[in-house]
Design a protein around this motif. Structure first.
Motif, PDB file in Angstrom:
ATOM      1  N   SER A 547       0.853  -1.179   0.000  1.00  0.00           N
ATOM      2  CA  SER A 547       0.000   0.000   0.000  1.00  0.00           C
ATOM      3  C   SER A 547       0.894   1.236   0.000  1.00  0.00           C
ATOM      4  O   SER A 547       1.417   1.630   1.042  1.00  0.00           O
ATOM      5  CB  SER A 547      -0.913  -0.006   1.232  1.00  0.00           C
ATOM      6  OG  SER A 547      -1.689   1.169   1.289  1.00  0.00           O
ATOM      7  N   ALA A 548       1.049   1.838  -1.161  1.00  0.00           N
ATOM      8  CA  ALA A 548       1.953   2.984  -1.297  1.00  0.00           C
ATOM      9  C   ALA A 548       1.273   4.316  -1.037  1.00  0.00           C
ATOM     10  O   ALA A 548       1.925   5.283  -0.654  1.00  0.00           O
ATOM     11  CB  ALA A 548       2.555   2.991  -2.706  1.00  0.00           C
ATOM     12  N   ASP A 549      -0.034   4.365  -1.228  1.00  0.00           N
ATOM     13  CA  ASP A 549      -0.754   5.632  -1.238  1.00  0.00           C
ATOM     14  C   ASP A 549      -1.827   5.646  -0.159  1.00  0.00           C
ATOM     15  O   ASP A 549      -2.683   4.759  -0.138  1.00  0.00           O
ATOM     16  CB  ASP A 549      -1.395   5.819  -2.616  1.00  0.00           C
ATOM     17  CG  ASP A 549      -2.125   7.138  -2.767  1.00  0.00           C
ATOM     18  OD1 ASP A 549      -2.170   7.927  -1.796  1.00  0.00           O
ATOM     19  OD2 ASP A 549      -2.667   7.371  -3.862  1.00  0.00           O
ATOM     20  N   PRO A 550      -1.826   6.657   0.737  1.00  0.00           N
ATOM     21  CA  PRO A 550      -2.890   6.734   1.757  1.00  0.00           C
ATOM     22  C   PRO A 550      -4.285   6.804   1.156  1.00  0.00           C
ATOM     23  O   PRO A 550      -5.259   6.400   1.802  1.00  0.00           O
ATOM     24  CB  PRO A 550      -2.550   8.026   2.509  1.00  0.00           C
ATOM     25  CG  PRO A 550      -1.107   8.256   2.274  1.00  0.00           C
ATOM     26  CD  PRO A 550      -0.823   7.727   0.900  1.00  0.00           C
ATOM     27  N   GLY A 551      -4.417   7.278  -0.059  1.00  0.00           N
ATOM     28  CA  GLY A 551      -5.719   7.349  -0.704  1.00  0.00           C
ATOM     29  C   GLY A 551      -5.977   6.196  -1.657  1.00  0.00           C
ATOM     30  O   GLY A 551      -6.991   6.192  -2.366  1.00  0.00           O
ATOM     31  N   GLY A 552      -5.092   5.221  -1.655  1.00  0.00           N
ATOM     32  CA  GLY A 552      -5.220   4.096  -2.569  1.00  0.00           C
ATOM     33  C   GLY A 552      -6.213   3.056  -2.081  1.00  0.00           C
ATOM     34  O   GLY A 552      -6.843   3.204  -1.020  1.00  0.00           O
ATOM     35  N   PRO A 553      -6.366   1.967  -2.832  1.00  0.00           N
ATOM     36  CA  PRO A 553      -7.341   0.931  -2.457  1.00  0.00           C
ATOM     37  C   PRO A 553      -6.941   0.209  -1.174  1.00  0.00           C
ATOM     38  O   PRO A 553      -5.759   0.109  -0.841  1.00  0.00           O
ATOM     39  CB  PRO A 553      -7.326  -0.022  -3.657  1.00  0.00           C
ATOM     40  CG  PRO A 553      -5.982   0.180  -4.276  1.00  0.00           C
ATOM     41  CD  PRO A 553      -5.638   1.626  -4.071  1.00  0.00           C
TER      42      PRO A 553
END
Length: 735
Positions: A547-553
């Protein structure tokens, strides 16, 4: 449990038993004096791991929070065999820090060992490893995950480049075939098994491989009752048949793998007749299994201790992954090799590096770049981290017994009741100058040998992150207060570290601060990536890494995609960019020819039977918790036992319920007999849960082998050679 005085609060958290990582909802109320208490539990329908399902153990989580015998204050013994005296926590922590420091100063860092657990939070596992390798600079930190998951982890690393399954639980919903080998999922991972059965009802087939006819085998479309210890012969034989049938994926092999050129000649030594002789299986069943695997559109394998707890455990994993690579059944929905984890955060601990040379973020102290990265993360001078490690838990206790390790800190585990050949463990603890234990209950087989006992909080009395078998991170919430002076494991570790003088590296105000630090250990080599995760996000629900992005899936079910987000992208010399990149030197997954070898210990005239061990459905590990829950004890109505084949029982003069003395080269146990053809003739089975606290001569680990896998250093806990005799009625066998 308290009855509600007002409206109850619903708190979503995670189950604290096996590695499935089921979401649970705890209903919390306040009693008459305002104390919070859990009054009931239900499955969390919104959690992706279980969608509301719970096994009997998870369903009794409320009772578990009320178990008797909690360790509420620190206990200190002035003399090893003396009474343990209640002591203020701060004084006990100061004493632990002072004595640990004295051992290091007098004898060097390797005179101190930590033995930790897959039941600790990720934050606690991280701090234990930080203290051991970064500040104490000892190479002696081990985990009870060495007993169960080390072989799977090392096998994944060799074959695919990094530890952990490449797929997720979603594969259960798309597979056309399941190969379950060395795992009694119905009893040990029942929630996942129910998901498997749903897919079976939709038309998928189930092949089960086990020397014992288990509850899992009872639901199989094809049950292969294999001779114990012959798994490699079977796996090689299945791949031989797939090659013979022309059912290998040559395009996948050419684009994504290396090492195949060695396989055809190697596999020629595993024709059906030879494999049938080695495994005890009919040739027709071998051919049917290969036909089903070759014809499946998507297929997944599930395995656990039956393959892992072996001197060939790593090779078993390699051979199983060979089947997936040869058929291309990996890194696509419904296909892949899926190791089932035994503890609720063994996956998180492996990621934190709490075995051998491991470092946070799937790194290794044997790698110069990894050492430099972690030294920077921990604010340590270059060259602080040592490029060496011990050789597993068995060796650690052997060195302690020999006097080389003089102090041991055991956290959240019970090695006297779980390690193979526990006589060595007892000898080691008696020989040590200092034994510190950290546990939630006072009365365990290991705590008997402790000089200092530190009171720890249960999972629902603390906050911390747990990582399940499919890489889901779930926040375990502090729902109720811990009793007395008990504290979360991470806080106790930080306190002792500061008491040793390591103040600067262990000043944290919360578990969230610890997690923020450890999440900086993103590893673009392997794709381990928690940059998009923090405690605040996890309050809304679980997140699956990478999970690279706080707003990702929230769900990232497939690893090794060559998208350049969490893992370094690969562009080949010809300018092509493959769909998948494995974190190996070449970017390709690797075939390993792994020959079948005999077990480390074979039956002979003195010890003519093979003992196999395992679990029962309603108990868990060493009964520290489940053994104190009345409802689970009623479900496990007959306690410990040994299963003996009817023909063997007749030859021994043993009837149902008679006491059987089981002896090996290391010890003996007395168990009541269950006469059944669930086991093969010449083989027997006993669960390992019951131990000293439940009666004399019940410790099955006293007879199990202490041989180890030479790659992963995982001990052989499943199989050993034993003799069976009818017990003297005066000695009983009843429990």
């Amino acid at each position: 449990m308290a009855e509600p005085e007002s409206e109850t609060e619903q708190v979503r958290t995670v189950c604290s038993y096996c590695g499935v990582g089921c979401g649970i909802v705890l209903e919390v109320a306040r009693d008459a004096v305002g104390r919070r208490a859990v009054v009931r539990v239900k499955g969390d329908k919104a959690h992706p791991a279980n969608e509301g399902r719970l096994c009997s153990k998870g369903a009794t989580s409320a009772e578990m929070l009320a178990i008797p015998g909690r360790l509420t204050r620190a206990l200190v013994r002035a003399e090893r065999d003396g009474e343990a005296t209640p002591t203020g926590l701060e004084a006990a922590v100061a004493e632990a820090g002072r004595r640990l420091r004295a051992v290091v100063d007098a004898h060097g860092p390797d005179a101190v060992a930590l033995y930790v657990s897959g039941q600790m939070s990720t934050e606690a596992q991280y701090l234990a490893n930080k203290l051991a390798k970064g500040y104490l600079r000892t190479s002696r930190i081990e985990s009870n995950s060495r007993l169960c998951m080390a072989s799977a982890g090392s096998g994944y690393k060799l074959s695919l480049g990094a530890d952990g399954p490449p797929g997720s639980y979603r594969d259960f919903d798309h597979a056309d075939l399941f190969l379950v080998i060395g795992s009694n999922m119905a009893d040990c991972h029942p929630v996942l098994f129910q998901r498997l059965l749903e897919r079976q009802r939709a038309g998928a087939r189930l092949i089960v491989v086990d020397p014992r006819r288990t509850a899992t085998a009872a639901r199989a479309d094809l049950f292969l009752q294999i001779r114990a210890g012959s798994d490699l012969a079977l796996l090689n034989g299945l791949l031989h048949l797939l090659v013979e049938r022309g059912e290998v994926d040559q395009e996948f092999i050419a684009e994504f793998t290396e090492g195949w050129e060695e396989m055809p000649e190697f596999l020629s030594h595993y024709p059906p007749a030879a494999v049938a002789e080695a495994t005890g299986l009919p040739e027709a069943d071998l051919r049917r299994a290969a036909e089903w695997i070759g014809g499946a559109g998507e297929w997944m394998s599930c395995w656990t201790m039956g393959l892992n707890q072996s001197t060939h455990g790593t090779w078993n994993t390699n051979a199983l992954i060979n089947l997936h690579l040869a058929t291309g059944a990996i890194c696509r929905p419904g296909s892949g090799p899926f190791s089932l984890t035994g503890q609720p955060n063994a996956m998180g601990g492996r990621e934190m590096g709490y075995m051998g040379p491991g470092l946070p973020g799937q790194r290794s102290a044997l790698d110069v770049e990894d050492r430099a990265f972690v030294e920077d993360l921990w604010g340590l001078p270059a060259g602080t981290l040592r490029a060496e490690s011990g050789r597993g838990a068995v060796e650690m206790f052997e060195r302690m017994a020999a006097g080389e390790i003089r102090a041991c800190w055991i956290i959240c585990t019970n090695p006297v009741a779980s390690m193979a050949n526990r006589g060595t463990v007892v000898e080691a603890l008696r020989a040590a100058e200092l034994v510190i234990t950290q546990d939630v209950v006072a009365d365990t087989e290991t705590n008997v040998y402790a000089d200092i006992l530190l009171p720890a909080a249960l999972w629902a009395e603390a906050e911390g992150v747990m990582v399940n078998s499919e890489r889901d991170l779930t926040l375990s919430r502090r729902v109720v207060d811990p009793p007395g002076e008990a504290l979360p494991d991470w806080q106790l570790i930080a306190k002792v570290a500061r008491a040793m003088g390591f103040t600067e590296g262990f000043e944290y105000g919360s578990a969230a601060e610890v997690f923020e630090e450890l999440s900086r250990a993103w590893n673009p080599r392997t794709g381990w990536d928690l940059r998009g995760v923090d405690h605040e996000r996890l309050r809304a629900g679980p997140v699956q890494w990478p999970s690279a992005d706080p707003g990702g899936p929230d769900r990232n079910p497939m690893r090794y995609l060559n998208d350049g987000v969490s893992q370094d992208a690969l562009v080949r010399r010809d300018g092509t960019r493959p769909r998948l990149v494995f974190p190996t030197a070449s970017g390709r997954a690797v075939f390993f020819p792994r020959p079948h070898l005999p077990a480390a210990e074979l039956p002979d005239d003195d010890y003519p039977f093979v003992l196999n061990t395992g679990r029962v459905r309603h108990q868990w590990h060493t009964l520290t918790r489940t053994g104190r829950i009345a409802r689970l004890n009623r479900l496990s109505d007959r306690g410990p036992f040994i299963e003996v084949h009817p023909q063997d029982a007749a030859a021994l003069g043993v009837g149902e319920g008679d006491g059987v003395e089981v002896t090996s080269r290391r010890g003996r146990v007395l168990l009541p007999a269950r006469i059944t053809d669930r086991v093969r003739r010449g083989e027997c089975f006993a669960p390992f849960h019951w131990n000293d606290l439940f009666g004399e001569h019940l410790a099955v680990n006293a007879v199990t082998s202490d041989a180890v896998d030479p790659i992963s250093y995982q001990p052989e806990l499943k199989l050993c050679a034993v003799a069976l005799t009818k017990a003297d009625p005066a000695e009983g066998g009843e429990v």
